[in-house]
Write an enzyme that holds these catalytic residues in place. Structure first.
Site, PDB file in Angstrom:
ATOM      1  N   THR A 195     -16.843  10.380   0.358  1.00 31.70           N
ATOM      2  CA  THR A 195     -16.008  10.489   1.563  1.00 31.70           C
ATOM      3  C   THR A 195     -14.814   9.544   1.538  1.00 31.70           C
ATOM      4  O   THR A 195     -14.289   9.180   2.592  1.00 31.70           O
ATOM      5  CB  THR A 195     -16.849  10.215   2.830  1.00 31.70           C
ATOM      6  OG1 THR A 195     -17.400   8.895   2.755  1.00 31.70           O
ATOM      7  CG2 THR A 195     -17.975  11.228   2.968  1.00 31.70           C
ATOM      8  N   SER A 196     -14.375   9.160   0.342  1.00 34.93           N
ATOM      9  CA  SER A 196     -13.200   8.280   0.218  1.00 34.93           C
ATOM     10  C   SER A 196     -13.361   7.022   1.044  1.00 34.93           C
ATOM     11  O   SER A 196     -12.439   6.594   1.742  1.00 34.93           O
ATOM     12  CB  SER A 196     -11.916   9.027   0.632  1.00 34.93           C
ATOM     13  OG  SER A 196     -11.735  10.192  -0.142  1.00 34.93           O
ATOM     14  N   CYS A 243       0.809  -1.211   0.000  1.00 39.01           N
ATOM     15  CA  CYS A 243       0.000   0.000   0.000  1.00 39.01           C
ATOM     16  C   CYS A 243       0.846   1.267   0.000  1.00 39.01           C
ATOM     17  O   CYS A 243       0.306   2.371  -0.132  1.00 39.01           O
ATOM     18  CB  CYS A 243      -0.954  -0.010   1.192  1.00 39.01           C
ATOM     19  SG  CYS A 243      -2.325  -1.172   0.976  1.00 39.01           S
ATOM     20  N   ASP A 303     -10.568   0.743   7.139  1.00 39.60           N
ATOM     21  CA  ASP A 303      -9.327   0.002   7.376  1.00 39.60           C
ATOM     22  C   ASP A 303      -8.148   0.931   7.130  1.00 39.60           C
ATOM     23  O   ASP A 303      -8.178   1.830   6.298  1.00 39.60           O
ATOM     24  CB  ASP A 303      -9.242  -1.284   6.558  1.00 39.60           C
ATOM     25  CG  ASP A 303      -9.241  -1.071   5.056  1.00 39.60           C
ATOM     26  OD1 ASP A 303      -9.600   0.012   4.593  1.00 39.60           O
ATOM     27  OD2 ASP A 303      -8.877  -2.018   4.335  1.00 39.60           O
ATOM     28  N   HIS A 356      -8.414 -10.784 -15.017  1.00 38.74           N
ATOM     29  CA  HIS A 356      -7.801 -10.263 -16.230  1.00 38.74           C
ATOM     30  C   HIS A 356      -6.299 -10.156 -16.003  1.00 38.74           C
ATOM     31  O   HIS A 356      -5.839  -9.846 -14.895  1.00 38.74           O
ATOM     32  CB  HIS A 356      -8.378  -8.889 -16.576  1.00 38.74           C
ATOM     33  CG  HIS A 356      -7.895  -8.355 -17.887  1.00 38.74           C
ATOM     34  ND1 HIS A 356      -8.195  -8.951 -19.100  1.00 38.74           N
ATOM     35  CD2 HIS A 356      -7.110  -7.291 -18.174  1.00 38.74           C
ATOM     36  CE1 HIS A 356      -7.635  -8.265 -20.073  1.00 38.74           C
ATOM     37  NE2 HIS A 356      -6.962  -7.246 -19.547  1.00 38.74           N
ATOM     38  N   LYS A 381       0.448   3.505  -3.117  1.00 37.43           N
ATOM     39  CA  LYS A 381      -0.703   4.372  -3.350  1.00 37.43           C
ATOM     40  C   LYS A 381      -0.262   5.772  -3.751  1.00 37.43           C
ATOM     41  O   LYS A 381       0.782   6.271  -3.302  1.00 37.43           O
ATOM     42  CB  LYS A 381      -1.537   4.486  -2.063  1.00 37.43           C
ATOM     43  CG  LYS A 381      -2.572   3.404  -1.863  1.00 37.43           C
ATOM     44  CD  LYS A 381      -3.445   3.758  -0.670  1.00 37.43           C
ATOM     45  CE  LYS A 381      -4.630   2.816  -0.542  1.00 37.43           C
ATOM     46  NZ  LYS A 381      -5.511   3.200   0.588  1.00 37.43           N
ATOM     47  N   ASP A 406     -14.171   2.879   1.825  1.00 39.36           N
ATOM     48  CA  ASP A 406     -13.382   1.709   1.442  1.00 39.36           C
ATOM     49  C   ASP A 406     -13.948   0.956   0.252  1.00 39.36           C
ATOM     50  O   ASP A 406     -13.213   0.227  -0.428  1.00 39.36           O
ATOM     51  CB  ASP A 406     -13.257   0.764   2.647  1.00 39.36           C
ATOM     52  CG  ASP A 406     -12.502   1.412   3.789  1.00 39.36           C
ATOM     53  OD1 ASP A 406     -11.312   1.697   3.604  1.00 39.36           O
ATOM     54  OD2 ASP A 406     -13.108   1.672   4.837  1.00 39.36           O
TER      55      ASP A 406
END
Length: 347
Positions: free
Chosen positions: A47-48, A16, A226, A139, A19, A50
């Site tokens: 609100t961004s 992560c 999270d 994919h 990001k 999860d």
């Protein structure tokens, strides 16, 4: 004859920590055209949160998310496990239960043997099997850097969706996993991580946050997210912005993974930690004399991190007990929600 290629050597970042920085992401998202109103879209990008949530009927809502990244470790099976655990976490953070996964695969075919790529996929499938869901397709592309993750779909009752915007003034904040994944992964890339540290890294990042699916049953749980690439401070700030409230985070309250304090005080940190602070530091108030290493841990990017739960104080012991019953021995109260502007205060 040369040995096997280190997966982490093929990627410019890992986990992560790959990001986009929070400020960059906010700028990009601000330029997206506003979506048309969809009455059944319960949770979108506002609100961004999860995952997205779409109401199917009176008793079911679909939780939909995707998450993928570059290797945080060299063992292909472990990489697959970590990436899959991290992707499924977004469903659990909404109070949902996963039902289906699709694989996202981008691999440098000229650099990796098919057996290595197969082991990555097998690692992800093993975690999905643990969660009780199939990897039903996906994919793949030939890419410059190795990338793996999942589309994860789940179900939740429309009246029981948990979001990152429901916190209330007076709530306590509980974090279910120890911090320090970014520090350990940086030490791993620098070949400074001992076997005990590696074991702690794998144990934390492959523990499913399935506790989240039980939280709608606990009266007093108001908001959940999270903690991943933006660190504890960044995800707490998203919770504050969603609720229009402030948060206080106790600098020394979160548990730390084994060996992390010694590594971070010796200077081991991730580049993403500094990028995180540069992105949202203006909305964080830190006390005089806070050691830099403490701030680094609070901004440390967590791959497959814990759940941050805003809960009424009267229900906090119930949440802590449930977390520990489910194996989250590092669950701690790390702060509280308070009236005030949407910012985080380190205390």
């Amino acid at each position: 004859m040369s040995g096997p290629v280190r997966l982490t050597s093929l990627a410019h970042g890992g986990g992560c920590g790959c990001k986009l920085a929070p400020a960059v992401l906010r700028e990009i998202m601000s330029k997206m055209p506003a979506a048309a109103a969809f009455p059944d879209l319960m949770v979108g990008t506002e609100t961004s949160d999860d995952a997205a949530v779409w109401r199917l009927n009176e008793t079911q809502a679909l939780v939909a998310t995707t998450d993928f990244f570059m290797p945080v470790v060299d063992d292909p099976f472990d990489f697959g496990r970590i990436a899959a655990t991290n992707a499924l976490s977004d469903v659990y953070a909404m109070g949902g239960r996963p039902i289906l996964a699709l694989a996202i695969v981008g691999m440098p075919i000229a650099s990796l043997e098919p057996d290595v790529i197969g082991a990555i996929l097998a690692g992800g499938a093993s975690v999905c099997a643990e969660a009780g869901v199939p990897v039903a397709g996906g994919h793949s592309i030939d890419s410059v850097e190795p990338i793996y993750g999942l589309v994860a779909l789940g179900l939740v009752h429309p009246d029981r969706v948990l979001t990152n915007r429901g916190a209330r003034a007076g709530d306590v904040l509980i974090l279910t996993k120890a911090l320090g994944v970014g520090v350990l992964s940086a030490a791993f890339k620098q070949e400074r991580l001992d076997p005990a540290g590696y074991a702690a890294l794998i144990a934390s990042t492959t523990r499913l946050n399935s506790l989240g699916a039980e939280l709608p049953d606990v009266a007093g749980v108001h908001a959940v997210t999270d903690v991943t690439g933006f660190g504890l401070l960044g995800h707490a700030l998203e919770m504050c912005r969603g609720a229009g409230l402030s948060a206080e985070i106790e600098a020394g309250a979160p548990a730390l993974l084994d060996g992390v304090e010694a590594l971070v005080t010796s200077g081991v940190r991730t580049g993403a930690s500094g990028r995180n602070w540069a992105s949202y530091g203006e909305a964080v108030r830190e006390p005089p004399g806070l050691p830099d290493w403490r701030r680094d841990l609070l901004t440390d990017p967590q791959t497959s991190g814990g759940l941050l739960i805003a809960v009424d104080p009267a229900a906090a012991d119930r949440v802590l007990s449930l977390a520990r019953e489910r194996g989250f021995d590092s669950a701690r109260v790390v702060g509280r929600i308070a009236d005030g502007p949407p910012e985080v205060r380190i205390v």
